[in-house]
Structure formats: structure tokens, C-alpha cells
Design an enzyme around this catalytic site. Sequence first.
Site, short mmCIF file in Angstrom:
data_model
loop_
_atom_site.label_atom_id
_atom_site.label_comp_id
_atom_site.label_asym_id
_atom_site.label_seq_id
_atom_site.Cartn_x
_atom_site.Cartn_y
_atom_site.Cartn_z
N ASP A 8 0.41 -0.94 0.05
CA ASP A 8 -0.15 -0.04 -0.13
C ASP A 8 0.87 1.25 0.37
O ASP A 8 2.57 1.33 0.66
CB ASP A 8 -1.09 -0.12 1.03
CG ASP A 8 -1.56 1.36 2.07
OD1 ASP A 8 -2.59 1.44 0.23
OD2 ASP A 8 -1.45 1.69 2.62
N ASP A 10 -0.29 5.59 0.64
CA ASP A 10 -0.12 5.57 1.80
C ASP A 10 -0.45 5.33 3.40
O ASP A 10 -2.11 4.37 3.05
CB ASP A 10 -1.20 7.01 1.64
CG ASP A 10 -1.90 7.56 0.42
OD1 ASP A 10 -0.53 7.46 -0.80
OD2 ASP A 10 -2.39 8.26 -0.88
MG LIG Z 1 -2.96 2.87 3.08
#
Ligand SMILES: [Mg+2]
Length: 174
Positions: A8, A10
Site C-alpha cells: 500500500d 499512503d
Molecule cells: Mg494506506
Amino acid sequence: MTKAIFIDRDGTLLDEPKTEIINTWDKFKIKNKIRCLAKLPSEYKLFIISNQEGINDGKLEQNFYDETNQKLLVALEKFGVKIENIYTCPHAIKENCNCRKPKTGLIEQANKDFQIAKNKSWVIGDRISDIVLAQTSGMKSIFIKSKLHALDDIKSDFVAENLCEAVEYINKNL
Ligand SMILES: [Mg+2]
Ligand SMILES: [Zn+2]
């Protein structure tokens, strides 16, 4: 077949601001712990998977998003970390697409491009959607602890304080 680690963006590679959308440079901060990704075994290909509903919501410029990814890739390269590809869902929530995590569209795109050995692959992320995506796709999962999101009663294979702990766990449980 490709052994993959889907990471992932952010909140996992970048600090996540409380507003949740990184749409200006003052909100863009790369986590120092990305350096630990260099310790992953070289037979694993690394991918970034990211929900960016702001793109179609009009809150995030595609150009800005692309520029932040370039900066992130350069920073990773400096540590000797190569990212094979970035798969992004740009859709607004109301579009109900099939690629917004926890839906599996981004993994299916990667699978088309790289033939992913899902039972040997991992997802690392800081939200329930990342963990559910891993489970739905038959991959192992590591939840990175976050001040913004809890794992609730979902079970990941491991809960890590940070990326370095996640990498250590993967190396011991290949
Ligand atoms: Mg995230
Ligand atoms: Zn989508």
C-alpha cells in the site's frame, strides 16, 4: 509465476496526513523505514497498490499524483529497492468499480501482467481493505499499525509496528 509483495502507498510507504489525501507537497512525506524493503529476497517482485479516489473526485490532480510517485520511486531506488509497477484505482467511491481495494481488480491487473503466484505472495498495508484484499485473493497479509485506522476483528497473518518489522516477518516466514 511471480512471487509478489503488494505494498500500500499512503500510510505504509508515505506518512498519511489526517485529511487522508496527499494532494499538496506539504502532505508528502516518505517514511524512513522504506529502506528496510531492500532486505526482501530478490526473487520477490514489489508492487505498489493504491486507492486514489481523489483523482476522479477532483481532489487530486493526476499529474501531481504521478510526480509524487516518481519522487517515491527515486527515493526507493536510492535504497536499492525496485518497484516493478504501481497499480492505482482512480475511481470515486460512488463509481463502484472492481479495483478499489478491498476489491481485487488491482491484483487481477498485476496477475495479467506478471502471473502472480498468489499462495506465495503478500500484501502489506495499514487498512482493513488491504488485509481483506489479501484474504480474498489467497495471499498472506501484514497489517502495519496506524494511529488512524484499526484492524478491528479482522485477522492478518502479522501485525507490525512498521515496515522493518514487516520485512523481518516475511523473511522468517517465506
Ligand atoms: Mg494506506
Ligand atoms: Zn477502481
